[in-house]
Scaffold this motif. Structure first.
Motif, mmCIF file in Angstrom:
data_model
loop_
_atom_site.group_PDB
_atom_site.id
_atom_site.type_symbol
_atom_site.label_atom_id
_atom_site.label_comp_id
_atom_site.label_asym_id
_atom_site.label_seq_id
_atom_site.Cartn_x
_atom_site.Cartn_y
_atom_site.Cartn_z
ATOM 1 N N PRO A 198 65.041 -39.813 -8.947
ATOM 2 C CA PRO A 198 64.179 -38.624 -8.830
ATOM 3 C C PRO A 198 63.475 -38.275 -10.135
ATOM 4 N N GLU A 199 64.163 -38.410 -11.258
ATOM 5 C CA GLU A 199 63.549 -38.110 -12.554
ATOM 6 C C GLU A 199 62.399 -39.066 -12.835
ATOM 7 N N ALA A 200 62.618 -40.352 -12.576
ATOM 8 C CA ALA A 200 61.574 -41.349 -12.827
ATOM 9 C C ALA A 200 60.337 -41.076 -11.982
ATOM 10 N N VAL A 201 60.542 -40.767 -10.700
ATOM 11 C CA VAL A 201 59.396 -40.530 -9.819
ATOM 12 C C VAL A 201 58.685 -39.237 -10.197
ATOM 13 N N PHE A 202 59.432 -38.208 -10.521
ATOM 14 C CA PHE A 202 58.835 -36.909 -10.839
ATOM 15 C C PHE A 202 57.990 -36.964 -12.105
ATOM 16 N N LEU A 203 58.439 -37.703 -13.114
ATOM 17 C CA LEU A 203 57.775 -37.673 -14.414
ATOM 18 C C LEU A 203 56.624 -38.666 -14.550
ATOM 19 N N SER A 204 56.681 -39.772 -13.846
ATOM 20 C CA SER A 204 55.926 -40.951 -14.261
ATOM 21 C C SER A 204 54.569 -41.108 -13.607
ATOM 22 N N ILE A 221 55.635 -49.995 -10.381
ATOM 23 C CA ILE A 221 55.147 -49.107 -9.324
ATOM 24 C C ILE A 221 54.182 -48.090 -9.914
ATOM 25 N N ASP A 222 52.949 -48.092 -9.439
ATOM 26 C CA ASP A 222 52.009 -47.025 -9.787
ATOM 27 C C ASP A 222 52.325 -45.825 -8.901
ATOM 28 N N VAL A 223 52.684 -44.711 -9.520
ATOM 29 C CA VAL A 223 53.209 -43.572 -8.759
ATOM 30 C C VAL A 223 52.122 -42.888 -7.936
ATOM 31 N N GLY A 224 50.984 -42.575 -8.535
ATOM 32 C CA GLY A 224 49.871 -42.028 -7.772
ATOM 33 C C GLY A 224 50.002 -40.577 -7.359
ATOM 34 N N LEU A 225 51.006 -39.862 -7.863
ATOM 35 C CA LEU A 225 51.126 -38.431 -7.575
ATOM 36 C C LEU A 225 50.212 -37.646 -8.512
ATOM 37 N N ASP A 232 58.809 -28.861 -6.323
ATOM 38 C CA ASP A 232 58.715 -28.925 -4.860
ATOM 39 C C ASP A 232 58.184 -30.265 -4.373
ATOM 40 N N ILE A 233 57.470 -30.985 -5.230
ATOM 41 C CA ILE A 233 56.877 -32.256 -4.804
ATOM 42 C C ILE A 233 57.953 -33.275 -4.440
ATOM 43 N N PHE A 239 56.517 -38.596 -2.340
ATOM 44 C CA PHE A 239 57.584 -38.712 -3.336
ATOM 45 C C PHE A 239 58.730 -39.559 -2.788
ATOM 46 N N LEU A 240 59.155 -39.249 -1.570
ATOM 47 C CA LEU A 240 60.292 -39.950 -0.964
ATOM 48 C C LEU A 240 59.974 -41.425 -0.731
ATOM 49 N N LYS A 241 58.729 -41.730 -0.414
ATOM 50 C CA LYS A 241 58.320 -43.121 -0.210
ATOM 51 C C LYS A 241 58.437 -43.908 -1.515
#
Length: 258
Positions: A198-204, A221-225, A232-233, A239-241
């Motif tokens: 979760p930390e990696a996805v949230f920050l990156s 992985i290019d996050v794209g967020l 909340d994201i 995010f979950l994907k």
């Protein structure tokens, strides 16, 4: 892609120990662009920290090519091209908060030390704590002092070795949000080591998934967020994907055979 800040081509690193050779990194090829937030994630002992330390010229690859801001890792270190945040805050207990942040500036002989200290303490929301000693601060606040110290001489690149790993989840969430805000304000390039999906996805902006030793890159992985994110994201389908893809990469890495 923007101009490269870090470029690794087939980087390998073998440690010589009393029990023989240990291959820590194998065939690492990676590019980090200016302004990116790149997280390195993988199981314990996979070489995440070794790769980070190699970028910082604290370890020395035995094969391949590693460049930082167009320089060799050694030249980049001598040019003070990066700030480094360790797993533990590593603050001097006999120096106040402001004196800890001031230390690298004194060593480098830079000017406007007081102004630099004040700006960077404000950047990590520690204005008013200048005269406190590390033992008077919480773990999260100590780590923010460490970040301010790493930023004090205004490096373009910030290397962070799992700086929030020892903190409880609530404090960690808060510091993750503050780190994103700091990144948005400073436009630094950040390379961040973590064990937390979760930390990696949230920050990156980009996640590098590594295999068990010898450390190889399993997936990038290019996050794209959106760059502006709140906690909340983490409940969103996007995010979950991404988190699922990271998890699958880690599983695949455990069964990786050359």
């Amino acid at each position: 892609m923007a101009s490269g800040v870090i470029s690794a081509e087939n980087v390998g690193l073998i440690f010589q120990t009393g029990d023989g050779a240990v291959e820590a990194l194998s065939k690492i090829s990676l590019s980090v662009a200016e302004g990116e937030f790149v997280s390195l994630i993988g199981p314990s002992g996979c070489g995440k920290t070794t790769l980070l330390r190699s970028i910082a010229n604290l370890e020395h690859p035995t094969s391949g090519k590693l460049m930082v801001n167009g320089l060799s890792a050694e030249q980049a270190r001598l040019a003070r091209a990066y700030g480094y945040v360790f797993q533990a805050p590593a603050l001097l207990p006999w120096r106040t908060v402001e004196a800890n942040v001031r230390l690298p500036l004194e060593i480098m002989g830079l000017d406007d030390i007081a102004g630099r200290v004040a700006r960077n303490l404000a950047l990590v929301n520690l204005k008013g704590f200048e005269k406190k000693f590390p033992w008077q601060l919480s773990g999260g606040m100590q780590q923010r002092v460490s970040i301010a110290r790493a930023l004090a001489f205004d490096p373009k690149l910030l290397l962070m070795d799992e700086p929030f790993g020892a903190l409880d989840e609530i404090v960690r969430d808060k510091l993750n949000q503050q780190l994103l805000e700091l990144w948005a304000r400073t436009n630094k390039t950040i390379v961040f080591v973590t064990h937390s999906i979760p930390e990696a996805v949230f920050l990156s902006t980009k996640i590098v998934v590594m295999s068990p030793r010898p450390g190889r890159i399993i997936d990038v992985i290019d996050v794209g967020l959106p760059k502006n994110r709140n906690l909340d994201i983490r409940e969103s389908p996007e995010f979950l994907k991404i988190a699922h893809r990271v998890r699958e990469g880690l599983k695949a890495g455990h069964s990786y055979e050359d």
